[in-house]
Design a protein around this motif. Structure first.
Motif, PDB file in Angstrom:
ATOM      1  N   LEU A 168      25.836  78.820 -15.873  1.00 13.66           N
ATOM      2  CA  LEU A 168      25.957  77.490 -15.273  1.00 13.66           C
ATOM      3  C   LEU A 168      26.510  76.496 -16.290  1.00 13.66           C
ATOM      4  O   LEU A 168      27.378  75.675 -15.973  1.00 13.66           O
ATOM      5  N   ALA A 169      26.024  76.586 -17.523  1.00 15.15           N
ATOM      6  CA  ALA A 169      26.442  75.642 -18.565  1.00 15.15           C
ATOM      7  C   ALA A 169      27.924  75.765 -18.900  1.00 15.15           C
ATOM      8  O   ALA A 169      28.537  74.806 -19.371  1.00 15.15           O
ATOM      9  N   THR A 170      28.517  76.936 -18.660  1.00 13.25           N
ATOM     10  CA  THR A 170      29.953  77.072 -18.953  1.00 13.25           C
ATOM     11  C   THR A 170      30.789  76.278 -17.954  1.00 13.25           C
ATOM     12  O   THR A 170      31.894  75.853 -18.268  1.00 13.25           O
ATOM     13  N   TYR A 171      30.261  76.093 -16.736  1.00 16.57           N
ATOM     14  CA  TYR A 171      30.950  75.287 -15.731  1.00 16.57           C
ATOM     15  C   TYR A 171      30.623  73.806 -15.889  1.00 16.57           C
ATOM     16  O   TYR A 171      31.504  72.950 -15.831  1.00 16.57           O
ATOM     17  N   GLU A 172      29.324  73.513 -16.026  1.00 15.53           N
ATOM     18  CA  GLU A 172      28.850  72.126 -16.067  1.00 15.53           C
ATOM     19  C   GLU A 172      27.808  71.994 -17.187  1.00 15.53           C
ATOM     20  O   GLU A 172      26.606  72.174 -16.956  1.00 15.53           O
ATOM     21  N   PRO A 173      28.239  71.687 -18.398  1.00 12.59           N
ATOM     22  CA  PRO A 173      27.311  71.661 -19.535  1.00 12.59           C
ATOM     23  C   PRO A 173      26.151  70.688 -19.372  1.00 12.59           C
ATOM     24  O   PRO A 173      25.071  70.914 -19.940  1.00 12.59           O
TER      25      PRO A 173
ATOM     26  N   TYR B 140      26.828  56.040  -5.162  1.00 15.70           N
ATOM     27  CA  TYR B 140      27.116  55.367  -6.427  1.00 15.70           C
ATOM     28  C   TYR B 140      28.297  56.076  -7.078  1.00 15.70           C
ATOM     29  O   TYR B 140      28.611  57.232  -6.751  1.00 15.70           O
ATOM     30  N   THR B 141      28.954  55.376  -7.982  1.00 20.49           N
ATOM     31  CA  THR B 141      29.995  55.966  -8.817  1.00 20.49           C
ATOM     32  C   THR B 141      29.526  55.937 -10.262  1.00 20.49           C
ATOM     33  O   THR B 141      28.927  54.956 -10.706  1.00 20.49           O
ATOM     34  N   LEU B 142      29.785  57.023 -10.984  1.00 19.19           N
ATOM     35  CA  LEU B 142      29.464  57.011 -12.411  1.00 19.19           C
ATOM     36  C   LEU B 142      30.384  56.041 -13.139  1.00 19.19           C
ATOM     37  O   LEU B 142      31.589  55.999 -12.868  1.00 19.19           O
ATOM     38  N   ALA B 143      29.824  55.275 -14.047  1.00 17.73           N
ATOM     39  CA  ALA B 143      30.637  54.394 -14.881  1.00 17.73           C
ATOM     40  C   ALA B 143      31.739  55.217 -15.551  1.00 17.73           C
ATOM     41  O   ALA B 143      31.494  56.351 -15.979  1.00 17.73           O
ATOM     42  N   PRO B 144      32.966  54.686 -15.623  1.00 18.45           N
ATOM     43  CA  PRO B 144      34.081  55.481 -16.164  1.00 18.45           C
ATOM     44  C   PRO B 144      33.783  56.123 -17.511  1.00 18.45           C
ATOM     45  O   PRO B 144      34.181  57.274 -17.757  1.00 18.45           O
ATOM     46  N   ALA B 145      33.066  55.414 -18.368  1.00 15.23           N
ATOM     47  CA  ALA B 145      32.774  55.970 -19.690  1.00 15.23           C
ATOM     48  C   ALA B 145      31.830  57.159 -19.622  1.00 15.23           C
ATOM     49  O   ALA B 145      31.709  57.915 -20.599  1.00 15.23           O
ATOM     50  N   ARG B 146      31.163  57.339 -18.483  1.00 16.88           N
ATOM     51  CA  ARG B 146      30.206  58.449 -18.338  1.00 16.88           C
ATOM     52  C   ARG B 146      30.698  59.502 -17.346  1.00 16.88           C
ATOM     53  O   ARG B 146      29.987  60.477 -17.060  1.00 16.88           O
ATOM     54  N   ALA B 147      31.896  59.336 -16.822  1.00 16.03           N
ATOM     55  CA  ALA B 147      32.411  60.274 -15.820  1.00 16.03           C
ATOM     56  C   ALA B 147      32.540  61.688 -16.377  1.00 16.03           C
ATOM     57  O   ALA B 147      32.512  62.664 -15.615  1.00 16.03           O
ATOM     58  N   SER B 148      32.651  61.844 -17.690  1.00 18.42           N
ATOM     59  CA  SER B 148      32.784  63.173 -18.287  1.00 18.42           C
ATOM     60  C   SER B 148      31.511  64.005 -18.160  1.00 18.42           C
ATOM     61  O   SER B 148      31.525  65.204 -18.460  1.00 18.42           O
ATOM     62  N   LEU B 149      30.417  63.387 -17.702  1.00 15.79           N
ATOM     63  CA  LEU B 149      29.186  64.153 -17.497  1.00 15.79           C
ATOM     64  C   LEU B 149      29.350  65.216 -16.412  1.00 15.79           C
ATOM     65  O   LEU B 149      28.623  66.210 -16.398  1.00 15.79           O
ATOM     66  N   VAL B 150      30.292  64.994 -15.510  1.00 19.42           N
ATOM     67  CA  VAL B 150      30.480  65.897 -14.372  1.00 19.42           C
ATOM     68  C   VAL B 150      31.929  66.372 -14.349  1.00 19.42           C
ATOM     69  O   VAL B 150      32.855  65.562 -14.327  1.00 19.42           O
ATOM     70  N   ARG B 151      32.106  67.678 -14.323  1.00 15.37           N
ATOM     71  CA  ARG B 151      33.460  68.229 -14.328  1.00 15.37           C
ATOM     72  C   ARG B 151      34.024  68.450 -12.928  1.00 15.37           C
ATOM     73  O   ARG B 151      35.228  68.368 -12.709  1.00 15.37           O
TER      74      ARG B 151
ATOM     75  N   ARG C 278      17.382  65.283 -11.538  1.00 11.51           N
ATOM     76  CA  ARG C 278      17.001  66.684 -11.324  1.00 11.51           C
ATOM     77  C   ARG C 278      18.189  67.601 -11.598  1.00 11.51           C
ATOM     78  O   ARG C 278      18.031  68.702 -12.130  1.00 11.51           O
ATOM     79  N   LEU C 279      19.370  67.145 -11.219  1.00 12.03           N
ATOM     80  CA  LEU C 279      20.588  67.917 -11.481  1.00 12.03           C
ATOM     81  C   LEU C 279      21.254  67.520 -12.787  1.00 12.03           C
ATOM     82  O   LEU C 279      21.797  68.371 -13.503  1.00 12.03           O
ATOM     83  N   LEU C 280      21.223  66.224 -13.088  1.00 15.17           N
ATOM     84  CA  LEU C 280      21.999  65.684 -14.210  1.00 15.17           C
ATOM     85  C   LEU C 280      21.071  64.884 -15.117  1.00 15.17           C
ATOM     86  O   LEU C 280      20.987  63.655 -15.023  1.00 15.17           O
ATOM     87  N   PRO C 281      20.319  65.551 -16.005  1.00 19.63           N
ATOM     88  CA  PRO C 281      19.276  64.864 -16.785  1.00 19.63           C
ATOM     89  C   PRO C 281      19.790  63.727 -17.657  1.00 19.63           C
ATOM     90  O   PRO C 281      19.039  62.785 -17.936  1.00 19.63           O
ATOM     91  N   ALA C 282      21.062  63.781 -18.064  1.00 20.33           N
ATOM     92  CA  ALA C 282      21.578  62.777 -18.994  1.00 20.33           C
ATOM     93  C   ALA C 282      21.915  61.444 -18.324  1.00 20.33           C
ATOM     94  O   ALA C 282      22.186  60.455 -19.011  1.00 20.33           O
ATOM     95  N   VAL C 283      21.898  61.399 -16.996  1.00 19.80           N
ATOM     96  CA  VAL C 283      22.308  60.163 -16.324  1.00 19.80           C
ATOM     97  C   VAL C 283      21.256  59.081 -16.527  1.00 19.80           C
ATOM     98  O   VAL C 283      20.054  59.340 -16.569  1.00 19.80           O
TER      99      VAL C 283
END
Length: 405
Positions: free
Chosen positions: A128-133, A231-242, A332-337
């Motif tokens: 999973l981490a290779t697709y979405e770290p 919601y939309t992720l702030a542009p500076a944080r969009a790299s959290l999701v590939r 739950r899916l994206l802990p860093a958000v």
């Protein structure tokens, strides 16, 4: 001089109505088609406010219309976008289990995907981490045929192709009255214009049950509108999701849950939740239409939903009113958000058909009555499946024309 203004009158210029008009002009050139749309342009509601995902069909039971049309439609949609230069991408998607209780449902989806012939790959946490770290989960599946597309652009292209073939689209034409006699339908708009047709096709989405009743039919359902807030992720944080990341859906409820979607423009949408809308076009809590709200509140199916799903609904309302609670659900899916990473985005309203016993119609629902075809439930994946759905509706309408001479 003919007594008819057109052969087929389509109400609604969302993606399904426009696909139907396009399909009729292809299947039976020379058939006179008019599309009536109350808005000043196409795709202003469900079509233009969804997350833009081209669904693979993995969620839908074998034999259902959703499964058949999504499996066929996803490949057709990608080809259509390619042929017409419409922004799209086949990204694949992840469905992620974050709790052990979800693992049996995840395995059921794997089996269903294989039954449908969809390329599905099982993933452990390391894979999973290779697709979405940045995504956390106990297990996941990768669905290779899922993609993204600009469905608003697709709808506009359907409109252009249909009009090039002779169809007419009348924007700003809200339907107020419908009269029917054998082989003849007359529709009056708010501007006072009357259109006479041999067959009516109701693709009115959020208003489809109301249009069916105006036509003299009594559909055994009612549209109960559910708002989906994004919601939309702030542009500076969009790299959290590939790419595209979904939770394992709850089979007791027809909504897919809060998911992460990188769109064709590179922005990352997060959502939607599902809360009752206070109007059929209630895109925020401030929009209230008392007559429409009363219609929902006095419908016994709504009360059955409330009793059956009150716990789920309470959680959705809490997440609607609290960005912090919404953020916790996303984590739950994206802990860093973080809460400050989320920017409000335009909401959508789902036209959900509800039966009198409170059952949420899960499949597409298309019914017929003399000289009329009614599309009474066409939520997601209707945009994905719009090409085969349009052909199905067109076939029914053209068969009616043959029987009426």
């Amino acid at each position: 001089m003919t007594a008819y203004d057109c052969d087929v009158l389509v109400i609604g210029a969302g993606i399904v109505g426009l696909s139907t008009a396009y399909a009729i002009t292809r299947a039976a050139p020379g058939t006179r088609v008019v599309v009536l749309e109350k808005e000043p342009g196409p795709a202003r509601h469900q079509t233009g406010r969804n997350s833009g995902v081209v669904h693979s069909g993995i969620y839908y039971p074998p034999g259902s219309l959703k499964a058949r049309f999504a499996l066929q439609g996803s490949a057709e949609m990608i080809k259509f976008c390619l042929d017409h230069g419409i922004p799209h991408e086949v990204t694949g998607k992840l469905i992620v289990a974050t709790d052990r209780s979800e693992l049996p449902r995840l395995h059921s989806l794997i089996q269903r995907g294989r039954e449908h012939g969809i390329p599905v790959r099982e993933l452990g946490p390391a894979q999973l981490a290779t697709y979405e770290p940045e995504v956390s989960g106990l297990a996941a599946i990768h669905v290779g045929t899922t993609g993204i597309a600009d469905f608003g652009a697709v709808a506009r292209r359907f409109a252009a192709l249909a009009t090039d073939a002779g169809a007419r689209i009348a924007y700003g034409s809200e339907v107020t009255t419908i009269g029917r006699r054998p082989g003849r339908v007359a529709v009056r708009t708010s501007a006072g214009t009357v259109f006479r047709a041999r067959t009516l096709v109701n693709c009115a989405g959020l208003h489809c049950d109301r249009i069916a009743r105006l036509a003299g039919d009594a559909p055994a359902m009612r549209i109960v509108p559910f708002r989906g807030e994004y919601y939309t992720l702030a542009p500076a944080r969009a790299s959290l999701v590939r790419g595209l990341v979904y939770p394992v859906p709850d089979p007791a409820f027809p909504f897919l849950g809060v998911h992460l979607t990188r769109g064709v423009d590179g922005s990352v949408h997060i959502g939607p939740n599902a809360v009752p809308a206070l109007a059929r076009e209630g895109y925020d809590w401030r929009t209230v239409r008392p007559a429409e709200l009363a219609g929902t509140l006095t419908y016994r199916g709504s009360w059955h939903i409330a009793r059956r799903h009150w716990r789920y609904g309470t959680g959705e309302l809490h997440r609607s009113l609290s960005r912090r609670a919404f953020t916790e659900a996303v984590r739950r899916l994206l802990p860093a958000v973080r809460e400050e990473d989320l920017r409000p985005a335009p909401a959508g309203v789902r036209a959900q058909a509800v039966l009198p016993d409170g059952t949420l119609a899960d499949d597409f629902l298309i019914t017929e009555s003399p000289s009329a075809v009614h599309v009474l439930n066409a939520p997601s994946p209707a945009a994905t499946a719009s090409l085969p759905i349009g052909r199905e509706i067109a076939g029914r309408a053209l068969a009616m024309l043959e029987t009426t001479g």
